[in-house]
Design a protein around this motif. Structure first.
Motif, PDB file in Angstrom:
ATOM      1  N   LEU A   1      22.097   3.384  40.299  1.00  0.00           N
ATOM      2  CA  LEU A   1      21.455   3.703  38.879  1.00  0.00           C
ATOM      3  C   LEU A   1      22.016   3.426  37.652  1.00  0.00           C
ATOM      4  N   GLU A   2      21.494   2.677  37.008  1.00  0.00           N
ATOM      5  CA  GLU A   2      22.093   2.274  35.555  1.00  0.00           C
ATOM      6  C   GLU A   2      21.283   2.566  34.436  1.00  0.00           C
ATOM      7  N   LYS A   3      21.665   3.228  33.407  1.00  0.00           N
ATOM      8  CA  LYS A   3      20.982   3.852  32.459  1.00  0.00           C
ATOM      9  C   LYS A   3      20.278   2.589  31.419  1.00  0.00           C
TER      10      LYS A   3
ATOM     11  N   THR B   1      34.167  -8.484  28.316  1.00  0.00           N
ATOM     12  CA  THR B   1      35.599  -8.359  28.603  1.00  0.00           C
ATOM     13  C   THR B   1      36.363  -9.580  28.154  1.00  0.00           C
ATOM     14  N   GLY B   2      37.728  -9.583  27.732  1.00  0.00           N
ATOM     15  CA  GLY B   2      38.429 -10.700  27.660  1.00  0.00           C
ATOM     16  C   GLY B   2      37.675 -11.631  26.481  1.00  0.00           C
ATOM     17  N   GLY B   3      37.068 -11.006  25.534  1.00  0.00           N
ATOM     18  CA  GLY B   3      36.477 -11.925  24.387  1.00  0.00           C
ATOM     19  C   GLY B   3      35.482 -12.720  25.041  1.00  0.00           C
TER      20      GLY B   3
ATOM     21  N   GLN C   1      18.592   6.677  33.714  1.00  0.00           N
ATOM     22  CA  GLN C   1      19.831   7.626  33.217  1.00  0.00           C
ATOM     23  C   GLN C   1      19.966   8.875  34.044  1.00  0.00           C
ATOM     24  N   VAL C   2      20.983   9.006  34.837  1.00  0.00           N
ATOM     25  CA  VAL C   2      21.077  10.236  35.393  1.00  0.00           C
ATOM     26  C   VAL C   2      21.267  11.541  34.516  1.00  0.00           C
ATOM     27  N   ILE C   3      20.684  12.378  34.598  1.00  0.00           N
ATOM     28  CA  ILE C   3      20.936  13.628  33.914  1.00  0.00           C
ATOM     29  C   ILE C   3      21.565  14.895  34.664  1.00  0.00           C
TER      30      ILE C   3
ATOM     31  N   GLY D   1      27.199   1.691  26.749  1.00  0.00           N
ATOM     32  CA  GLY D   1      26.615   2.590  27.791  1.00  0.00           C
ATOM     33  C   GLY D   1      27.710   3.581  28.396  1.00  0.00           C
ATOM     34  N   SER D   2      28.910   3.430  27.955  1.00  0.00           N
ATOM     35  CA  SER D   2      29.925   4.309  28.321  1.00  0.00           C
ATOM     36  C   SER D   2      30.007   5.482  27.454  1.00  0.00           C
ATOM     37  N   THR D   3      29.142   6.562  27.473  1.00  0.00           N
ATOM     38  CA  THR D   3      29.052   7.429  26.612  1.00  0.00           C
ATOM     39  C   THR D   3      29.678   8.849  27.216  1.00  0.00           C
ATOM     40  N   GLY D   4      30.301   8.755  28.187  1.00  0.00           N
ATOM     41  CA  GLY D   4      31.140  10.216  28.601  1.00  0.00           C
ATOM     42  C   GLY D   4      30.118  10.829  29.463  1.00  0.00           C
ATOM     43  N   ASP D   5      29.186  10.393  29.804  1.00  0.00           N
ATOM     44  CA  ASP D   5      28.230  11.160  30.992  1.00  0.00           C
ATOM     45  C   ASP D   5      28.849  11.752  32.200  1.00  0.00           C
ATOM     46  N   GLY D   6      29.768  10.933  32.587  1.00  0.00           N
ATOM     47  CA  GLY D   6      30.349  11.168  34.114  1.00  0.00           C
ATOM     48  C   GLY D   6      31.357  12.627  33.532  1.00  0.00           C
TER      49      GLY D   6
ATOM     50  N   GLY E   1      36.832   3.814  38.504  1.00  0.00           N
ATOM     51  CA  GLY E   1      36.965   3.013  37.310  1.00  0.00           C
ATOM     52  C   GLY E   1      37.651   3.862  36.077  1.00  0.00           C
ATOM     53  N   ASP E   2      36.799   3.725  34.952  1.00  0.00           N
ATOM     54  CA  ASP E   2      37.353   4.339  33.797  1.00  0.00           C
ATOM     55  C   ASP E   2      37.081   5.698  33.735  1.00  0.00           C
ATOM     56  N   VAL E   3      36.407   6.387  34.700  1.00  0.00           N
ATOM     57  CA  VAL E   3      36.291   7.834  34.699  1.00  0.00           C
ATOM     58  C   VAL E   3      37.545   8.526  34.954  1.00  0.00           C
TER      59      VAL E   3
ATOM     60  N   SER F   1      42.838  -3.196  33.757  1.00  0.00           N
ATOM     61  CA  SER F   1      41.748  -2.133  33.910  1.00  0.00           C
ATOM     62  C   SER F   1      40.751  -2.541  35.024  1.00  0.00           C
ATOM     63  N   LEU F   2      40.411  -3.753  34.978  1.00  0.00           N
ATOM     64  CA  LEU F   2      39.263  -4.155  35.852  1.00  0.00           C
ATOM     65  C   LEU F   2      40.113  -4.146  37.243  1.00  0.00           C
ATOM     66  N   GLN F   3      41.143  -4.586  37.605  1.00  0.00           N
ATOM     67  CA  GLN F   3      41.863  -4.443  38.662  1.00  0.00           C
ATOM     68  C   GLN F   3      41.787  -2.988  39.429  1.00  0.00           C
TER      69      GLN F   3
HETATM   70  C1  LIG Z   1      35.773  -5.181  24.348  1.00  0.00           C
HETATM   71  C2  LIG Z   1      36.594  -4.973  25.738  1.00  0.00           C
HETATM   72  C3  LIG Z   1      37.131  -5.863  26.217  1.00  0.00           C
HETATM   73  C4  LIG Z   1      37.714  -5.613  27.612  1.00  0.00           C
HETATM   74  N1  LIG Z   1      38.488  -6.777  28.235  1.00  0.00           N
HETATM   75  C5  LIG Z   1      38.926  -6.343  29.248  1.00  0.00           C
HETATM   76  C6  LIG Z   1      39.604  -7.405  30.122  1.00  0.00           C
HETATM   77  O1  LIG Z   1      39.511  -8.832  29.600  1.00  0.00           O
HETATM   78  N2  LIG Z   1      40.336  -7.195  31.217  1.00  0.00           N
HETATM   79  C7  LIG Z   1      40.334  -5.906  31.770  1.00  0.00           C
HETATM   80  O2  LIG Z   1      40.919  -5.712  32.956  1.00  0.00           O
HETATM   81  N3  LIG Z   1      39.694  -4.881  31.029  1.00  0.00           N
HETATM   82  C8  LIG Z   1      38.976  -5.220  29.878  1.00  0.00           C
HETATM   83  N4  LIG Z   1      38.385  -4.293  29.414  1.00  0.00           N
HETATM   84  C9  LIG Z   1      38.293  -2.676  30.012  1.00  0.00           C
HETATM   85  C10 LIG Z   1      37.219  -2.759  31.087  1.00  0.00           C
HETATM   86  O3  LIG Z   1      35.972  -3.575  30.484  1.00  0.00           O
HETATM   87  C11 LIG Z   1      36.813  -1.431  31.622  1.00  0.00           C
HETATM   88  O4  LIG Z   1      38.065  -0.701  32.029  1.00  0.00           O
HETATM   89  C12 LIG Z   1      35.809  -1.365  32.494  1.00  0.00           C
HETATM   90  O5  LIG Z   1      34.510  -1.989  31.983  1.00  0.00           O
HETATM   91  C13 LIG Z   1      35.514  -0.097  33.316  1.00  0.00           C
HETATM   92  O6  LIG Z   1      34.488  -0.300  34.476  1.00  0.00           O
HETATM   93  P1  LIG Z   1      33.793   0.967  34.988  1.00  0.00           P
HETATM   94  O7  LIG Z   1      32.851   0.392  35.952  1.00  0.00           O
HETATM   95  O8  LIG Z   1      34.630   1.968  35.160  1.00  0.00           O
HETATM   96  O9  LIG Z   1      32.836   1.614  33.570  1.00  0.00           O
HETATM   97  P2  LIG Z   1      31.923   0.707  32.696  1.00  0.00           P
HETATM   98  O10 LIG Z   1      32.296  -0.858  32.465  1.00  0.00           O
HETATM   99  O11 LIG Z   1      31.971   1.566  31.480  1.00  0.00           O
HETATM  100  O12 LIG Z   1      30.429   0.952  33.274  1.00  0.00           O
HETATM  101  C14 LIG Z   1      29.777   2.205  33.251  1.00  0.00           C
HETATM  102  C15 LIG Z   1      28.422   2.054  33.440  1.00  0.00           C
HETATM  103  O13 LIG Z   1      27.698   3.360  33.812  1.00  0.00           O
HETATM  104  C16 LIG Z   1      26.385   3.404  33.098  1.00  0.00           C
HETATM  105  N5  LIG Z   1      26.275   4.909  32.772  1.00  0.00           N
HETATM  106  C17 LIG Z   1      26.918   5.701  32.074  1.00  0.00           C
HETATM  107  N6  LIG Z   1      26.108   7.038  32.134  1.00  0.00           N
HETATM  108  C18 LIG Z   1      25.417   6.872  32.948  1.00  0.00           C
HETATM  109  C19 LIG Z   1      24.308   7.745  33.466  1.00  0.00           C
HETATM  110  N7  LIG Z   1      24.264   8.889  32.930  1.00  0.00           N
HETATM  111  N8  LIG Z   1      23.345   7.075  34.413  1.00  0.00           N
HETATM  112  C20 LIG Z   1      23.518   5.781  34.731  1.00  0.00           C
HETATM  113  N9  LIG Z   1      24.249   5.063  34.437  1.00  0.00           N
HETATM  114  C21 LIG Z   1      25.023   5.341  33.591  1.00  0.00           C
HETATM  115  C22 LIG Z   1      26.774   2.730  31.669  1.00  0.00           C
HETATM  116  O14 LIG Z   1      25.665   2.092  31.021  1.00  0.00           O
HETATM  117  C23 LIG Z   1      27.600   1.493  32.198  1.00  0.00           C
HETATM  118  O15 LIG Z   1      26.836   0.151  32.439  1.00  0.00           O
HETATM  119  C24 LIG Z   1      37.879  -4.306  28.194  1.00  0.00           C
HETATM  120  C25 LIG Z   1      36.924  -3.310  27.488  1.00  0.00           C
HETATM  121  C26 LIG Z   1      36.412  -3.593  26.366  1.00  0.00           C
HETATM  122  C27 LIG Z   1      35.607  -2.589  25.536  1.00  0.00           C
END
Ligand SMILES: Cc1cc2nc3c(=O)[nH]c(=O)nc-3n(C[C@H](O)[C@H](O)[C@H](O)COP(=O)(O)OP(=O)(O)OC[C@H]3O[C@@H](n4cnc5c(N)ncnc54)[C@H](O)[C@@H]3O)c2cc1C
Length: 429
Positions: free
Chosen positions: A35-37, A48-50, A137-139, A182-187, A392-394, A405-407
């Protein structure tokens, strides 16, 4: 009565971590709903990475790789033993995404397009039957008490009013950096409501704001090798070397981004000065001799036309702005020894005050998130809810830029996805 569908796994969030988990679990036969919002998956991944996507960092020794994760590294040995950098490289190459390695071990897709990384993942998801629902969007995440007294989750509710039932759930909603993606801290809110502890997020890997109007004017100018020192109460607290980028607000480039965490902590204690040495490998007397030799060859030219031979034009102009206006128009043979020495000193010590970071919306990551001792890192599950995974970023894990970060997303996503397979084989689901 209509039979309600119960998925083996429901993933909240379609970023790289959620996508990787969905692929891993679905490949082994689990029914997966993601589910993706947003209207699309991977909005952040695509920038990412420009726009080139630094997929990972090619340090194949797990121990050395994890040195980049500070205090969190002890938690990460277990998941990285299951899915390492080498596995990431194999995964993408086997799925027809050729990779290339650049300076500082950074790995990019050969095509230089982040969208190709996204397309690769999306294709595998679809080929393996992951059900993807966007604009969902999961609430709320609903928990129930199971018969053995353990807390378990049973369904999620979305903003559109739908309820989806699952045997397992993953929070892959990202952090709070670049919230427009979309990363607004919902998690974090979900996890807190479920009784977990969240460390308040702060910007990290973020440019720095400075007070120097002179340097702001040379926005877009980069200098390939300098030393920057961050000074507090006359004491150098941080000293690093590398490339620097001057911007209209202050300073950027990996050297700065990777200092930002420590600088932000210093700012909490008071004023932080930065001092940039544009010639860190050349001592002051040697640099003075270099400038003298340049002057000797250009006696009748104006200083403003000669200094760019040592620096770039814009940077030379900026250096001269620190001096009375007449100096830059002086002919070299009119420039005194004292003036020359002062120019040398300025090139070795460009000072400015750091006002702040550029904030969460310009940060690559946010430090903070779910505290790590509430996570079972052998399978990325919550210690409070055996059927909840966190990816991931949570997670409250700090790391530098360069593909780390991606790794983290690939590793945590894979390990969590694999646990769904293990549960299936043990017929726990
Ligand atoms: C400008 C920029 C450049 C970057 N470049 C690099 C890079 O080159 N290499 C690298 O290693 N890292 C890079 N990073 C960091 C990397 O992008 C993040 O660490 C990574 O995207 C985190 O992945 P994630 O899946 O945890 O979360 P996210 O990528 O943040 O994805 C979370 C998803 O959850 C969705 N979501 C949120 N809340 C809800 C909800 N309530 N219901 C449903 N969906 C929801 C969001 O919409 C989003 O799509 C970069 C970050 C930024 C901002």
């Amino acid at each position: 009565m209509e039979n309600k569908k119960i998925y083996d796994l429901i993933i909240i969030g379609g970023g790289p971590a959620g996508m990787m988990m969905s692929i891993t679990a679905a490949k082994d036969g689990a029914s997966v709903l993601l589910l993706e919002k947003n209207t699309e998956l991977g909005k952040k991944l695509k920038i990412t990475g420009g726009g080139r996507c630094n997929i990972t960092n090619k340090e194949l020794d797990n121990k050395k790789f994890l040195e980049n994760f500070g205090n969190s590294k002890k938690f990460l040995f277990s998941p990285f033993a299951k899915f390492s950098v080498k596995d990431t490289l194999t995964f993408f190459e086997k799925n027809n995404l050729p990779l290339t390695v650049e300076a500082r071990n950074r790995v990019f897709p050969k095509s230089q397009k982040a969208t190709d990384v996204f397309k690769t993942l999306e294709k595998i998801m679809r080929n393996n039957g992951v059900k993807i629902l966007t604009n969902q969007q999961v609430i709320k995440i609903k928990k129930i008490d199971s018969s053995n007294g353990k807390n378990i989750l049973d369904s999620v509710k979305t903003k559109s009013g739908e309820t989806f039932f699952g045997k397992n759930f993953a929070i892959a909603t990202g952090g709070v950096a670049h919230s427009e993606t979309g990363s607004t801290g919902d998690g974090f809110k979900f996890l807190e409501r479920l009784g977990h502890t969240i460390k308040k997020p702060n910007p990290n890997i973020v440019p720095l704001k400075t007070d120097s109007e002179i340097l702001h004017k040379i926005s877009g100018t980069s200098w390939s090798f300098c030393k920057i020192r961050f000074i507090q109460n006359k004491k150098t607290e941080i000293s690093k070397k590398g490339k620097i980028l001057f911007t209209h607000f202050g300073l950027s480039a990996p050297l700065i981004l990777n200092s930002s965490y420590e600088v932000r902590n210093l700012l909490k204690n008071g004023v932080v000065e930065a001092s940039i040495d544009l010639f860190p490998d050349t001592e002051e007397p040697e640099l003075d001799r270099k400038l003298w030799r340049l002057f000797e060859k250009n006696q009748t030219k104006k200083l403003k036309n000669v200094l760019p031979e040592l620096l770039q034009k814009k940077l030379a102009e900026a250096i001269l702005e620190y001096f009375p206006k007449e100096l830059s128009n002086k002919q070299i043979n009119e420039v005194s020894k004292e003036e020359r020495k002062k120019i040398v000193k300025k090139m070795k010590n460009l000072t400015m005050q750091i006002i702040d970071t550029l904030g969460l919306n310009k940060a690559v990551i946010a430090d903070g998130g779910l505290i790590l001792n509430e996570v079972n890192f052998s399978n990325m599950s919550s210690k409070l809810y055996p059927n909840l995974y966190v990816l991931g970023d949570v997670l409250n894990i700090n790391r530098p830029s360069g593909g780390f970060s991606l790794q983290l997303c690939w590793t945590t996503g894979y390990v969590a996805g694999k646990d769904i397979t293990i549960k299936k084989h043990e017929t726990k689901i």
